[in-house]
Design a protein around this motif. Structure first.
Motif, PDB file in Angstrom:
ATOM      1  N   ASP A   1       0.841  -1.204   0.000  1.00  0.00           N
ATOM      2  CA  ASP A   1       0.000   0.000   0.000  1.00  0.00           C
ATOM      3  C   ASP A   1       0.871   1.247   0.000  1.00  0.00           C
ATOM      4  N   LEU A   2       0.611   2.133  -0.949  1.00  0.00           N
ATOM      5  CA  LEU A   2       1.334   3.400  -1.018  1.00  0.00           C
ATOM      6  C   LEU A   2       0.405   4.504  -0.535  1.00  0.00           C
TER       7      LEU A   2
ATOM      8  N   VAL B   1       5.459   3.583   2.152  1.00  0.00           N
ATOM      9  CA  VAL B   1       5.268   2.283   1.515  1.00  0.00           C
ATOM     10  C   VAL B   1       5.013   1.231   2.578  1.00  0.00           C
ATOM     11  N   VAL B   2       3.816   0.649   2.560  1.00  0.00           N
ATOM     12  CA  VAL B   2       3.474  -0.344   3.584  1.00  0.00           C
ATOM     13  C   VAL B   2       3.385  -1.739   2.962  1.00  0.00           C
ATOM     14  N   PHE B   3       4.290  -2.619   3.414  1.00  0.00           N
ATOM     15  CA  PHE B   3       4.272  -4.016   3.002  1.00  0.00           C
ATOM     16  C   PHE B   3       3.293  -4.693   3.954  1.00  0.00           C
ATOM     17  N   ARG B   4       2.062  -4.787   3.476  1.00  0.00           N
ATOM     18  CA  ARG B   4       0.929  -5.098   4.340  1.00  0.00           C
ATOM     19  C   ARG B   4       1.113  -6.365   5.156  1.00  0.00           C
ATOM     20  N   ASN B   5       1.449  -7.432   4.475  1.00  0.00           N
ATOM     21  CA  ASN B   5       1.540  -8.730   5.144  1.00  0.00           C
ATOM     22  C   ASN B   5       2.708  -8.800   6.133  1.00  0.00           C
ATOM     23  N   LEU B   6       3.738  -8.017   5.865  1.00  0.00           N
ATOM     24  CA  LEU B   6       4.927  -8.023   6.735  1.00  0.00           C
ATOM     25  C   LEU B   6       4.799  -7.035   7.889  1.00  0.00           C
TER      26      LEU B   6
ATOM     27  N   VAL C   1      -2.129   5.181   9.132  1.00  0.00           N
ATOM     28  CA  VAL C   1      -1.562   3.878   8.770  1.00  0.00           C
ATOM     29  C   VAL C   1      -1.738   2.926   9.946  1.00  0.00           C
ATOM     30  N   LYS C   2      -2.292   1.758   9.667  1.00  0.00           N
ATOM     31  CA  LYS C   2      -2.557   0.787  10.733  1.00  0.00           C
ATOM     32  C   LYS C   2      -1.709  -0.469  10.529  1.00  0.00           C
TER      33      LYS C   2
END
Ligand code: ZN
Ligand code: ZN
Length: 222
Positions: free
Chosen positions: A86-87, A101-106, A145-146
């Motif tokens: 997610d950006l 930049v959110v690496f959702r699963n990580l 951002v969560k």
């Protein structure tokens, strides 16, 4: 430079590179784009796209493919499922096109240079950066951002979400302190001398604080 990046990527995956996400326009973050094939999708915020158009590095037709192929305004998700990235754009700070930049699963967020590390930031006014707005943008990230535990700063070692939230508090206290001094008619030098960071920020590097005060005073005069 490209080889150094490829070597690093190879330590974590054998899969080909399909995307490059540029957090902002600076050469140390976009400088190797053109070495990758045109088929690699370059993604950035729309303001960063506009800033990159002005860079000499991409003027040559043979390097144009290093410019963003895809831009976004507020939020964009790249890839799907476990790979979803997610950006987010929350407004100007380091530049006017800073992507988180959110690496959702990580549960990992790359903060770009808005949070370069535990230090006073570089504020690039020529690319739309702002001192006045800096803490506001950080506050929006902290609230918007969560599900992130780990944060990768632009120029420092990996840290925690809490350290990122604390950084927002530091910037808020800095801007408020300098703003109050300016309002009281104090000189930039006095304002800087009177800024006392809270104890938990004692380890911060304040080398750029003087420049930040200069930017802030200019913005407050507008
Ligand atoms: Zn940088
Ligand atoms: Zn930068």
């Amino acid at each position: 430079m490209k080889q150094a990046i490829l070597d690093k990527v190879k330590t974590v995956t054998d899969k080909p590179i399909t995307h490059i996400i540029n957090t902002h326009t600076h050469g140390d973050h976009v400088g190797s784009n053109e070495f990758f094939p045109a088929s690699v999708e370059v993604v950035a915020h729309e303001n960063t796209g506009a800033n990159m158009q002005k860079m000499d590095a991409f003027k040559d037709p043979s390097k144009e493919h290093g410019l963003p192929d895809r831009t976004y305004k507020d939020k964009l998700t790249v890839l799907q499922g476990n790979d979803a990235i997610d950006l987010y754009y929350f407004g100007p700070a380091h530049t006017n096109g800073d992507t988180f930049v959110v690496f959702r699963n990580l549960r990992v967020m790359h903060a770009g240079d808005v949070f370069a590390g535990p230090q006073s930031p570089l504020i690039d006014v020529n690319n739309g950066g702002t001192a006045v707005g800096y803490p506001d943008t950080l506050g929006k990230v902290a609230g918007g951002v969560k599900n992130v535990d780990t944060v990768i700063p632009g120029h420092s070692k990996v840290t925690t979400w809490q350290a990122f939230v604390d950084y927002g508090e530091f910037m808020r206290s800095f801007v408020e302190s300098i703003r109050a001094a300016a309002k009281a008619g104090k000189s930039p030098e006095q304002a800087l001398a009177e800024f006392k960071p809270a104890d938990k920020f004692k380890a911060y590097t304040l080398t750029r604080a003087k420049d930040n005060v200069g930017v802030l005073y200019k913005e407050l005069q507008k």
